[in-house]
Design an enzyme around this catalytic site. Structure first.
Site, PDB file in Angstrom:
ATOM      1  N   THR A 136       0.824  -1.209   0.000  1.00 16.51           N
ATOM      2  CA  THR A 136       0.000   0.000   0.000  1.00 16.51           C
ATOM      3  C   THR A 136       0.857   1.258   0.000  1.00 16.51           C
ATOM      4  OG1 THR A 136      -1.675  -1.197   1.255  1.00 16.51           O
ATOM      5  CG2 THR A 136      -1.856   1.197   1.229  1.00 16.51           C
ATOM      6  N   GLY A 148       3.104  -2.910   8.412  1.00 20.98           N
ATOM      7  CA  GLY A 148       3.250  -3.177   9.841  1.00 20.98           C
ATOM      8  C   GLY A 148       4.696  -3.467  10.198  1.00 20.98           C
ATOM      9  N   GLU A 178      -5.960  -5.907   4.323  1.00 24.46           N
ATOM     10  CA  GLU A 178      -5.980  -7.075   3.447  1.00 24.46           C
ATOM     11  C   GLU A 178      -7.147  -7.014   2.490  1.00 24.46           C
ATOM     12  OE1 GLU A 178      -3.081  -8.731   3.909  1.00 24.46           O
ATOM     13  OE2 GLU A 178      -3.616  -9.165   1.859  1.00 24.46           O
TER      14      GLU A 178
HETATM   15  C1  LIG Z   1       0.362 -10.861  15.850  1.00 21.07           C
HETATM   16  C2  LIG Z   1      -0.530  -9.657  15.994  1.00 21.07           C
HETATM   17  C3  LIG Z   1      -1.465  -9.486  14.807  1.00 21.07           C
HETATM   18  C4  LIG Z   1      -2.336  -8.235  14.997  1.00 21.07           C
HETATM   19  C5  LIG Z   1      -3.363  -8.124  13.903  1.00 21.07           C
HETATM   20  C6  LIG Z   1      -2.807  -7.351  12.720  1.00 21.07           C
HETATM   21  C7  LIG Z   1      -3.126  -8.117  11.485  1.00 21.07           C
HETATM   22  C8  LIG Z   1      -2.799  -7.293  10.280  1.00 21.07           C
HETATM   23  C9  LIG Z   1      -2.994  -8.164   9.087  1.00 21.07           C
HETATM   24  C10 LIG Z   1      -2.602  -7.799   7.918  1.00 21.07           C
HETATM   25  C11 LIG Z   1      -1.928  -6.488   7.698  1.00 21.07           C
HETATM   26  C12 LIG Z   1      -2.450  -5.934   6.437  1.00 21.07           C
HETATM   27  C13 LIG Z   1      -1.772  -6.153   5.301  1.00 21.07           C
HETATM   28  C14 LIG Z   1      -2.295  -5.528   4.108  1.00 21.07           C
HETATM   29  O1  LIG Z   1      -3.298  -4.855   4.109  1.00 21.07           O
HETATM   30  S1  LIG Z   1      -1.356  -5.865   2.722  1.00 21.07           S
HETATM   31  C15 LIG Z   1      -2.179  -4.991   1.446  1.00 21.07           C
HETATM   32  C16 LIG Z   1      -3.513  -5.645   1.101  1.00 21.07           C
HETATM   33  N1  LIG Z   1      -4.065  -5.005  -0.030  1.00 21.07           N
HETATM   34  C17 LIG Z   1      -5.088  -5.510  -0.714  1.00 21.07           C
HETATM   35  O2  LIG Z   1      -5.691  -6.505  -0.391  1.00 21.07           O
HETATM   36  C18 LIG Z   1      -5.435  -4.742  -1.952  1.00 21.07           C
HETATM   37  C19 LIG Z   1      -6.837  -5.081  -2.421  1.00 21.07           C
HETATM   38  N2  LIG Z   1      -6.920  -4.927  -3.844  1.00 21.07           N
HETATM   39  C20 LIG Z   1      -6.842  -6.046  -4.666  1.00 21.07           C
HETATM   40  O3  LIG Z   1      -6.738  -7.169  -4.251  1.00 21.07           O
HETATM   41  C21 LIG Z   1      -6.937  -5.755  -6.144  1.00 21.07           C
HETATM   42  O4  LIG Z   1      -6.559  -4.447  -6.390  1.00 21.07           O
HETATM   43  C22 LIG Z   1      -8.364  -5.972  -6.657  1.00 21.07           C
HETATM   44  C23 LIG Z   1      -8.490  -7.410  -6.926  1.00 21.07           C
HETATM   45  C24 LIG Z   1      -9.357  -5.523  -5.653  1.00 21.07           C
HETATM   46  C25 LIG Z   1      -8.620  -5.178  -7.906  1.00 21.07           C
HETATM   47  O5  LIG Z   1      -7.489  -5.289  -8.712  1.00 21.07           O
HETATM   48  P1  LIG Z   1      -7.677  -5.255 -10.287  1.00 21.07           P
HETATM   49  O6  LIG Z   1      -6.402  -5.446 -10.931  1.00 21.07           O
HETATM   50  O7  LIG Z   1      -8.517  -4.070 -10.644  1.00 21.07           O
HETATM   51  O8  LIG Z   1      -8.474  -6.573 -10.430  1.00 21.07           O
HETATM   52  P2  LIG Z   1      -9.634  -6.896 -11.403  1.00 21.07           P
HETATM   53  O9  LIG Z   1     -10.894  -6.639 -10.679  1.00 21.07           O
HETATM   54  O10 LIG Z   1      -9.404  -6.234 -12.736  1.00 21.07           O
HETATM   55  O11 LIG Z   1      -9.363  -8.458 -11.563  1.00 21.07           O
HETATM   56  C26 LIG Z   1      -8.185  -8.871 -12.218  1.00 21.07           C
HETATM   57  C27 LIG Z   1      -8.202 -10.373 -12.221  1.00 21.07           C
HETATM   58  O12 LIG Z   1      -7.350 -10.795 -11.152  1.00 21.07           O
HETATM   59  C28 LIG Z   1      -8.054 -11.657 -10.301  1.00 21.07           C
HETATM   60  N3  LIG Z   1      -7.574 -11.447  -8.949  1.00 21.07           N
HETATM   61  C29 LIG Z   1      -7.517 -10.288  -8.292  1.00 21.07           C
HETATM   62  N4  LIG Z   1      -7.026 -10.487  -7.049  1.00 21.07           N
HETATM   63  C30 LIG Z   1      -6.750 -11.807  -6.965  1.00 21.07           C
HETATM   64  C31 LIG Z   1      -6.213 -12.634  -5.921  1.00 21.07           C
HETATM   65  N5  LIG Z   1      -5.870 -12.127  -4.732  1.00 21.07           N
HETATM   66  N6  LIG Z   1      -6.068 -13.944  -6.173  1.00 21.07           N
HETATM   67  C32 LIG Z   1      -6.425 -14.441  -7.372  1.00 21.07           C
HETATM   68  N7  LIG Z   1      -6.951 -13.737  -8.403  1.00 21.07           N
HETATM   69  C33 LIG Z   1      -7.099 -12.419  -8.174  1.00 21.07           C
HETATM   70  C34 LIG Z   1      -9.502 -11.279 -10.473  1.00 21.07           C
HETATM   71  O13 LIG Z   1     -10.335 -12.358 -10.083  1.00 21.07           O
HETATM   72  C35 LIG Z   1      -9.548 -11.020 -11.950  1.00 21.07           C
HETATM   73  O14 LIG Z   1      -9.575 -12.246 -12.601  1.00 21.07           O
HETATM   74  P3  LIG Z   1     -10.524 -12.417 -13.882  1.00 21.07           P
HETATM   75  O15 LIG Z   1     -11.919 -12.147 -13.407  1.00 21.07           O
HETATM   76  O16 LIG Z   1     -10.307 -13.835 -14.301  1.00 21.07           O
HETATM   77  O17 LIG Z   1     -10.054 -11.391 -14.876  1.00 21.07           O
HETATM   78  C1  LIG Z   2      -4.490  -1.597  10.565  1.00 22.82           C
HETATM   79  C2  LIG Z   2      -4.024  -1.651   9.134  1.00 22.82           C
HETATM   80  C3  LIG Z   2      -2.868  -2.356   8.809  1.00 22.82           C
HETATM   81  C4  LIG Z   2      -2.413  -2.375   7.499  1.00 22.82           C
HETATM   82  N1  LIG Z   2      -1.240  -3.032   7.218  1.00 22.82           N
HETATM   83  C5  LIG Z   2      -0.757  -3.010   5.951  1.00 22.82           C
HETATM   84  C6  LIG Z   2       0.492  -3.634   5.649  1.00 22.82           C
HETATM   85  O1  LIG Z   2       1.144  -4.193   6.533  1.00 22.82           O
HETATM   86  N2  LIG Z   2       0.960  -3.582   4.380  1.00 22.82           N
HETATM   87  C7  LIG Z   2       0.256  -2.960   3.375  1.00 22.82           C
HETATM   88  O2  LIG Z   2       0.727  -2.956   2.236  1.00 22.82           O
HETATM   89  N3  LIG Z   2      -0.951  -2.356   3.628  1.00 22.82           N
HETATM   90  C8  LIG Z   2      -1.451  -2.365   4.886  1.00 22.82           C
HETATM   91  N4  LIG Z   2      -2.655  -1.751   5.157  1.00 22.82           N
HETATM   92  C9  LIG Z   2      -3.327  -0.998   4.110  1.00 22.82           C
HETATM   93  C10 LIG Z   2      -4.579  -1.705   3.613  1.00 22.82           C
HETATM   94  O3  LIG Z   2      -4.239  -2.797   2.820  1.00 22.82           O
HETATM   95  C11 LIG Z   2      -5.410  -0.698   2.818  1.00 22.82           C
HETATM   96  O4  LIG Z   2      -5.870   0.280   3.734  1.00 22.82           O
HETATM   97  C12 LIG Z   2      -6.594  -1.373   2.137  1.00 22.82           C
HETATM   98  O5  LIG Z   2      -6.136  -2.168   1.067  1.00 22.82           O
HETATM   99  C13 LIG Z   2      -7.609  -0.358   1.610  1.00 22.82           C
HETATM  100  O6  LIG Z   2      -6.989   0.555   0.738  1.00 22.82           O
HETATM  101  P1  LIG Z   2      -7.088   2.138   1.053  1.00 22.82           P
HETATM  102  O7  LIG Z   2      -6.805   2.351   2.461  1.00 22.82           O
HETATM  103  O8  LIG Z   2      -6.280   2.839   0.033  1.00 22.82           O
HETATM  104  O9  LIG Z   2      -8.635   2.479   0.831  1.00 22.82           O
HETATM  105  P2  LIG Z   2      -9.293   2.866  -0.586  1.00 22.82           P
HETATM  106  O10 LIG Z   2      -9.011   1.816  -1.598  1.00 22.82           O
HETATM  107  O11 LIG Z   2      -8.967   4.281  -0.905  1.00 22.82           O
HETATM  108  O12 LIG Z   2     -10.846   2.725  -0.169  1.00 22.82           O
HETATM  109  C14 LIG Z   2     -11.568   3.859   0.335  1.00 22.82           C
HETATM  110  C15 LIG Z   2     -13.018   3.689  -0.081  1.00 22.82           C
HETATM  111  O13 LIG Z   2     -13.076   3.611  -1.501  1.00 22.82           O
HETATM  112  C16 LIG Z   2     -13.839   2.484  -1.904  1.00 22.82           C
HETATM  113  N5  LIG Z   2     -13.319   1.918  -3.140  1.00 22.82           N
HETATM  114  C17 LIG Z   2     -12.030   1.835  -3.528  1.00 22.82           C
HETATM  115  N6  LIG Z   2     -11.921   1.203  -4.709  1.00 22.82           N
HETATM  116  C18 LIG Z   2     -13.178   0.872  -5.086  1.00 22.82           C
HETATM  117  C19 LIG Z   2     -13.748   0.178  -6.206  1.00 22.82           C
HETATM  118  N7  LIG Z   2     -12.987  -0.293  -7.195  1.00 22.82           N
HETATM  119  N8  LIG Z   2     -15.087  -0.004  -6.226  1.00 22.82           N
HETATM  120  C20 LIG Z   2     -15.861   0.440  -5.213  1.00 22.82           C
HETATM  121  N9  LIG Z   2     -15.397   1.121  -4.133  1.00 22.82           N
HETATM  122  C21 LIG Z   2     -14.077   1.319  -4.076  1.00 22.82           C
HETATM  123  C22 LIG Z   2     -13.674   1.484  -0.768  1.00 22.82           C
HETATM  124  O14 LIG Z   2     -14.795   0.580  -0.730  1.00 22.82           O
HETATM  125  C23 LIG Z   2     -13.638   2.382   0.462  1.00 22.82           C
HETATM  126  O15 LIG Z   2     -14.965   2.607   0.902  1.00 22.82           O
HETATM  127  C24 LIG Z   2      -3.139  -1.704   6.477  1.00 22.82           C
HETATM  128  C25 LIG Z   2      -4.303  -1.009   6.791  1.00 22.82           C
HETATM  129  C26 LIG Z   2      -4.753  -0.975   8.116  1.00 22.82           C
HETATM  130  C27 LIG Z   2      -6.012  -0.220   8.449  1.00 22.82           C
END
Ligand SMILES: CCCCCCCC/C=C\C/C=C/C(=O)SCCNC(=O)CCNC(=O)[C@H](O)C(C)(C)COP(=O)(O)OP(=O)(O)OC[C@H]1O[C@@H](n2cnc3c(N)ncnc32)[C@H](O)[C@@H]1OP(=O)(O)O
Ligand SMILES: Cc1cc2nc3c(=O)[nH]c(=O)nc-3n(C[C@H](O)[C@H](O)[C@H](O)COP(=O)(O)OP(=O)(O)OC[C@H]3O[C@@H](n4cnc5c(N)ncnc54)[C@H](O)[C@@H]3O)c2cc1C
Length: 625
Positions: free
Chosen positions: A109, A148, A391
């Site tokens: 991110t 994180g 996530e």
């Molecule tokens: C010990 C203490 C613990 C304390 C607790 C703390 C816990 C903290 C836990 C975690 C920390 C957080 C970490 C993070 O947040 S890491 C960052 C996470 N970010 C995301 O998840 C981003 C979300 N966005 C996406 O996944 C993608 O951007 C999207 C899929 C939403 C949209 O992407 P886009 O390219 O626009 O996709 P399309 O809609 O065009 O689809 C493309 C195609 O790809 C397929 N696909 C997409 N994602 C996946 C996947 N993950 N696996 C498999 N396939 C995937 C999708 O299905 C499409 O396929 P098609 O229909 O056949 O074309």
């Molecule tokens: C506690 C915490 C820990 C995290 N840890 C990590 C980490 O370790 N590593 C890391 O890489 N990231 C991490 N993240 C980031 C996290 O993965 C992102 O916050 C998450 O993927 C959402 O993206 P964003 O914050 O940019 O929100 P945005 O994508 O800007 O979303 C904001 C709003 O826009 C809407 N929106 C966005 N796109 C669309 C769409 N295509 N269609 C409809 N609505 C849409 C959403 O539904 C939402 O309501 C963490 C976040 C938190 C809160």
């Protein structure tokens, strides 16, 4: 000499520490806890199956409601390594990560992008003359933001960047980058790294930011299990571009388990407190009643207990499904990747939103004392709401599931469907007829029909709008509320049917009395969600007003039956007081004594008159300010 337990759970309560002290204290505790975990790792192998058990130990035993600065090292850095690094890279790095001689984070991110990862701006440009990648953050919005542990803890991280080679962009790929000197912990040249500041919760996770100023890393720091860059800069594409997303699927699976853990803590606190707390007289002259005797309280708490059991069984189903499909992926069979992605998306979304909803209900069900930090309900509420975002934002993930369902529905007549969607064929088959019945099986059928009809309706709407000249993208956006609802209905149908089927199997080996209680939980969950989704059922099934009256009676009867077993059900989670860390939920029920004990730890009780009286209050009250 303090025992390990005293070292972990003693000392000044986190709530009275500064942001900086809280981090330092959580690091001290993390080192103790993860030293113990490291011993476990040394005895076990580290494949994903074993790894998840280790991870659930990390998550379940996270000793602070504020998370841990090592969380990401276990939750993402290592799983991504296991799924995306080639054998040579695993050989070079994995054992160091496993024994924590390096601490990693996961930097995907950015300030400007979280959901739309194809829009990430960080670049990794290959230089064949030195066989290095040049990592660069071209804009402020390209700074990685959120990873994180990155603020002050990690010395390595996995960076997701747009890969450029020979002038061509090949999309996002993963790179391992050293961010701090292993000896001094100073940021390496060209790297600007820091902590993002105080958040709503999880303030021990040490979320950070990082920016790169033309930082050079060896070619072999690109994780190359799937795609590769050869020494001359030739790009070798992955068998499937979606495999880079694999780690997010794994983490979403873990998060479903995690959401159950958080909810189990919240309902343990709320249930035990509701058994201890007496308030109001149900009948004049009678002693005050346990608040758990009020049906409105049972409505808040017993449904949360049922939801926790339901999601636990679905988390296990998802894990089993993940393992089956992950094995197929390793053998090159990608057939069910889309189904796994869709299932992980909707279960992560529903489990975290349910956990957040029911945890918030647990908070309010404990009245004012539930608003005390010492109850731990506010922190758990802050935790569960975060899980609706990290996530993958829940709305976005449900749209991903809807995307898969529409694709499936388009192909409904071309052959057999994969297990989680084969019900769509059953309930849409010619000659299939269904009349609503107030039974578990009837409810499951009803939810499956609602899901099928919503998916069908969405496809028809999309088609009609595109035929009317609207672009595919605009049509999608226009009906996106209905698409999200279709994803949710599909997931709810799966959750109820999985809970019923898997609990029925488990009940065969239970005593009759335990099986009876478990059966009541399944019924309560199914009837609760039926009453919650009456609009959909009235629109798409033959459910009648008379059915609804009977459902409400059934629901109230179930609350009455389950009430006597409520405390036993949460005691079965067996969460020790040190992990519960709650004045309201301690096993001994000494709520009022614990509330007072915690209050007296407040620094504001250290002296009878706070210095602000003489500095501010007194002059003010005497009209001198
Ligand atoms: C010990 C203490 C613990 C304390 C607790 C703390 C816990 C903290 C836990 C975690 C920390 C957080 C970490 C993070 O947040 S890491 C960052 C996470 N970010 C995301 O998840 C981003 C979300 N966005 C996406 O996944 C993608 O951007 C999207 C899929 C939403 C949209 O992407 P886009 O390219 O626009 O996709 P399309 O809609 O065009 O689809 C493309 C195609 O790809 C397929 N696909 C997409 N994602 C996946 C996947 N993950 N696996 C498999 N396939 C995937 C999708 O299905 C499409 O396929 P098609 O229909 O056949 O074309
Ligand atoms: C506690 C915490 C820990 C995290 N840890 C990590 C980490 O370790 N590593 C890391 O890489 N990231 C991490 N993240 C980031 C996290 O993965 C992102 O916050 C998450 O993927 C959402 O993206 P964003 O914050 O940019 O929100 P945005 O994508 O800007 O979303 C904001 C709003 O826009 C809407 N929106 C966005 N796109 C669309 C769409 N295509 N269609 C409809 N609505 C849409 C959403 O539904 C939402 O309501 C963490 C976040 C938190 C809160």
């Amino acid at each position: 000499m303090l025992t390990k337990r005293e070292e972990l759970f003693g000392g000044t309560p986190d709530e009275y520490l500064s942001h900086k002290e809280k981090y330092e204290n959580s690091t001290r505790k993390a080192v103790i806890l993860f030293s113990l975990l490291r011993k476990i790792q040394e005895e076990n192998n580290t494949d994903l199956t074993n790894y998840r058990n280790l991870l659930s130990g990390v998550l379940g035993a996270s000793i602070s409601q504020d998370g841990s600065p090592f969380g990401l090292h276990y939750i993402m850095f290592m799983p991504v390594f296991m799924s995306q690094a080639d054998e040579e890279q695993q050989e070079r790095w994995l054992h160091r990560a496993l024994n924590c001689s390096i601490i990693g984070s996961y930097a995907q991110t950015e300030l400007g992008h979280g959901t739309f990862i194809r829009g990430l701006e960080t670049t990794a440009t290959y230089d064949p003359s030195t066989q290095e990648f040049v990592l660069h953050s071209p804009t402020l919005t390209s700074y990685k933001w959120w990873p994180g542990g990155l603020g002050n803890t990690a010395n390595y991280c996995i960076v997701i960047a747009q890969l450029y080679s020979k002038g061509e962009c090949h999309g996002i790929h993963s790179f391992i980058v050293q961010v701090r000197d292993e000896d001094t912990h100073m940021p390496l040249p060209g790297i600007k790294v820091g902590e993002i500041g105080v958040k709503m919760g999880l303030n021990a996770v040490n979320n950070g930011f990082i920016g790169f100023e033309n930082v050079r890393i060896p070619r072999t720091n690109m994780l190359m299990k799937h795609a590769k860059i050869l020494e001359d800069g030739t790009y070798v594409k992955s068998k499937n571009s979606k495999l880079i997303y694999g780690a997010m699927v794994f983490v979403r699976v873990v998060i479903v388990f995690d959401s159950v853990n958080y909810l189990a803590k919240a309902i343990t606190v709320a249930t035990r407190y509701s058994a201890v707390r007496r308030q109001s007289q149900l009948k004049e002259g009678e002693p005050e009643r346990q608040i758990l005797d009020y049906v409105t309280q049972q409505d808040k708490i017993l449904t949360a207990i049922a939801g926790c059991f339901a999601m636990k069984m679905n988390a296990r189903m998802l894990w089993d499904t993940f393992n089956v499909i992950n094995d197929q992926l390793h053998k090159g069979n990608m057939e069910r990747l889309g189904e796994l992605h869709a299932l992980a998306c909707c279960l992560k979304a529903i489990s975290t939103s349910d956990s957040s909803l029911f945890t918030a209900r647990c908070r309010v069900s404990c009245g004012g004392h539930g608003y005390m930090v010492s109850s731990t309900l506010p922190a758990t509420s802050a935790l569960t709401t975060a899980s609706c975002t990290y996530e993958g934002d829940n709305t976005v993930l449900l749209l991903q599931t809807a995307r898969f369902l529409l694709k499936t529905w388009r192909q409904i007549d071309t052959g057999p469907l994969t297990p989680t969607v084969e019900y769509l064929k059953t309930v849409s088959a010619p000659g299939f007829s269904y009349k609503w019945e107030n039974s578990i099986e009837g409810i499951i059928r009803g939810f499956q029909i609602v899901s099928m009809k919503k998916i069908s309706s969405c496809l028809n709407l999309m088609t009609a709008k595109v035929m009317s000249g609207m672009s595919q993208a605009d049509a999608w956006n226009t009906i996106s509320i209905q698409l999200v609802s279709a994803g949710e209905s599909h997931c709810r149908a799966i959750v109820i049917s999985t809970f019923h089927e898997d609990m029925s199997k488990a009940m065969r080996s239970m005593s009759a009395s335990l099986a009876e209680v478990m059966g009541q939980l399944v019924e309560l969950y199914a009837v609760y969600w039926t009453l919650e989704r009456l609009g959909d059922l009235l629109e798409y099934t033959s459910i009648s007003g008379a059915d609804v009256v009977k459902l409400r009676s059934w629901y109230e009867e179930l609350l009455r039956k389950i009430r006597p077993n409520a405390v036993g059900l949460v005691d079965a989670f067996d969460i020790i007081d040190e992990l519960l860390q709650s004045t309201l939920g301690a096993y001994d029920g000494r709520v009022y004594e614990r509330l007072m004990e915690e209050a007296l730890k407040s620094p504001l009780n250290a002296e009878p008159v706070n210095q602000s009286f003489h500095k501010y209050l007194k002059p003010f009250m005497q009209g001198k300010l």
